[in-house]
Design a protein around this motif. Structure first.
Motif, PDB file in Angstrom:
ATOM      1  N   THR A  57       0.857  -1.171   0.000  1.00  0.00           N
ATOM      2  CA  THR A  57       0.000   0.000   0.000  1.00  0.00           C
ATOM      3  C   THR A  57       0.898   1.226   0.000  1.00  0.00           C
ATOM      4  O   THR A  57       1.954   1.235   0.664  1.00  0.00           O
ATOM      5  N   SER A 105      -7.195   6.654   2.985  1.00  0.00           N
ATOM      6  CA  SER A 105      -8.433   5.912   2.733  1.00  0.00           C
ATOM      7  C   SER A 105      -9.649   6.570   3.371  1.00  0.00           C
ATOM      8  O   SER A 105     -10.731   5.985   3.385  1.00  0.00           O
ATOM      9  N   GLY A 145      -2.204   0.522   6.431  1.00  0.00           N
ATOM     10  CA  GLY A 145      -3.596   0.542   6.003  1.00  0.00           C
ATOM     11  C   GLY A 145      -4.575  -0.237   6.845  1.00  0.00           C
ATOM     12  O   GLY A 145      -5.539  -0.790   6.296  1.00  0.00           O
ATOM     13  N   ALA A 148     -13.993  -1.421  -1.910  1.00  0.00           N
ATOM     14  CA  ALA A 148     -12.552  -1.332  -2.142  1.00  0.00           C
ATOM     15  C   ALA A 148     -12.216  -1.749  -3.577  1.00  0.00           C
ATOM     16  O   ALA A 148     -11.463  -1.062  -4.278  1.00  0.00           O
ATOM     17  N   ARG A 167      -8.734  -1.232  -5.237  1.00  0.00           N
ATOM     18  CA  ARG A 167      -7.972  -1.602  -4.052  1.00  0.00           C
ATOM     19  C   ARG A 167      -8.535  -2.913  -3.505  1.00  0.00           C
ATOM     20  O   ARG A 167      -9.523  -3.449  -4.009  1.00  0.00           O
TER      21      ARG A 167
END
Length: 476
Positions: free
Chosen positions: A156, A190, A219, A248, A253
């Motif tokens: 990430t 995020s 994350g 996501a 993601r």
């Protein structure tokens, strides 16, 4: 207005073209089957949708024909379907000669029986629970297992290991190791996606308490929901995981609820808050009790702690679960209770002071659990404690109002610990499950299927050479 007409009206108002039926398999994954709107009618609620239960892990092939009966009250528009689609969950029945009967192994039916057993016991009329959903959000994940090699890699952009990247995307706002708790933007990359997830949850009827970045720097995130009735919250646990993963994926993601996806970082749990009500009054409150908890609450805690090792077989049913349950990462490892102590298996939040909110949380569970089985097992363990008046203090399980990680080895040796592996948890379940089978809440056959399935899973994983073993032994 009939069941089908209510659904059809919703379809007309929203130009629905497809109806999707979502079912839960043994492990706690959603499966689904979809029909065009034109094939939908009253017969769906009587004859159901037929399917092969053996492929869900439930029944032998020779007795595998089952039917899914949807619940019209669960109807909601699926936000991730390209074609306008209505989604419904429900229950599973076994096909009988005269009539269909609820399938006793189906997770939702187990949870319903546990709630009914609670009412019949007289202990309470309802149990409210509130899970905390922790998960990691990555940009990429790669893994493979084959005879020639086993490997995995996650990444990430915000991870500390990316501080040295020499590209225009490196702005220097990576999050430090175990430094993510409540981190703000621009490190919290995020934030907007989490808000979208929460709005999707609200649209689906899930009341969100808050969301934030968690401790894990690469994350780790958390969404906590308001308290709700147990079976309904099991439904909403499935919905939450569906929304998080699909929201996501829609942004390129990937989200995972694995308990320990990153070595030496904080693991992801699913802490479960709980409280009982009887005749509309809270059962767990007593202003004169320890931490304002009633005698009944202490007995409930006693049941949870007595059965904690076997409970882990349901609340922590993966081999990866026990990579989280280790000292030093705010995860519980010792069997005990205390106020505001995150190192204890059961923590009593100091901030919940009013009678209708007085509760405690079980900190050991994680989201690899099938929520219906896990919540039902938690309830049955607590009820067993109330029925047998299991006093946690008299049994030496606390209260531990100090850091359990800082005890001497001699002191630690006197305190019971959670299982250190899935195999230990399964051994405990095999020896201790009478509290689950009362009134047939957990069928004996289900427990045996679970033990066989999980032992096979654990054995298969244990036989795969691990990359760390090459570092430790290759040159010997």
């Amino acid at each position: 207005m009939g069941k089908s007409e209510k659904v059809l009206q919703l379809c007309r108002e929203n130009s629905i073209r497809m109806i999707d039926f979502k079912m839960v398999d043994l492990d706690g994954r959603w499966r689904h089957i979809t029909i065009p709107l034109e094939r939908f009618g009253d017969s769906i609620f009587t004859q159901g949708i037929g399917f092969d239960g053996s492929n869900y892990g439930y029944a032998p092939i020779e007795k595998s024909d089952m039917v899914f009966i949807p619940d019209p009250d669960s109807a909601v528009i699926d936000p991730f379907a390209e074609i306008p689609t209505l989604s419904m969950t429900g229950d599973v029945c076994v096909i009988g000669t005269d009539e269909n009967k609820p399938f006793d192994q189906y997770p939702r039916n187990v949870a319903l029986r546990a709630a009914e057993y609670m009412k019949q016991s007289g202990a309470a009329d309802s149990i409210a629970i509130g899970p905390e959903f922790e998960f990691y959000l990555f940009d990429t994940v790669n893994y493979q297992v084959s005879p020639r090699g086993a490997s995995y890699a996650v990444d990430t952009r915000q991870a500390e290991w990316n501080t040295g990247l020499a590209d225009t995307g490196n702005l220097g706002y990576e999050v430090k190791h175990k430094g993510g708790y409540h981190i703000a933007a621009p490190q919290d990359i995020s934030y907007n996606l989490r808000s979208k997830m929460c709005m999707l949850m609200e649209d689906w009827g899930i009341r969100v308490k808050y969301h934030h970045h968690e401790v894990g720097g690469p994350g780790q995130l958390e969404i906590e929901v308001e308290l709700g009735e147990m079976v309904d919250m099991a439904d909403k646990t499935m919905i939450t995981k569906y929304i998080v993963k699909n929201a996501a994926a829609a942004e390129g993601r990937t989200a995972t609820f694995m308990p320990k996806p990153v070595y030496q970082e904080a693991g992801s749990g699913m802490h479960v808050h709980m409280l009982l009500f009887k005749d509309g009054k809270p059962v767990f409150y007593d202003k004169d009790g320890y931490s304002s908890l009633s005698r009944e609450a202490h007995y409930f805690i006693g049941g949870l702690l007595k059965h904690a090792p076997s409970l882990c077989a349901w609340t922590n049913p993966s081999t990866n679960s026990y990579k989280r349950l280790v000292p030093g990462f705010e995860a519980p490892v010792t069997i005990g209770y205390a106020t505001s102590n995150r190192s204890a298996v059961i923590r009593i939040p100091a901030y919940a002071k009013t009678p209708e909110l007085k509760r405690f949380e079980l900190r050991s569970p994680d989201a690899t659990a099938n929520p219906y089985y896990a919540y039902a097992a938690i309830l049955m363990a607590g009820l067993d404690g109330m029925e047998k008046q299991i006093d946690p203090q008299a049994n030496g399980w606390g209260p531990y109002d100090y850091n359990l990680y800082e005890l001497s080895p001699e002191q630690q040796a006197r305190i019971r610990s959670l299982p250190k592996s899935l195999d230990e948890a399964l051994d405990a379940l095999e020896q201790d499950h009478d509290y689950l089978t009362k009134n047939g809440v957990f069928p004996e056959r289900l427990i045996q299927i679970w033990l066989e399935r999980k032992r096979k899973e654990s054995r298969a994983i244990s036989q795969i050479p691990h990359p760390a073993e090459f570092g430790a032994y290759y040159d010997l």
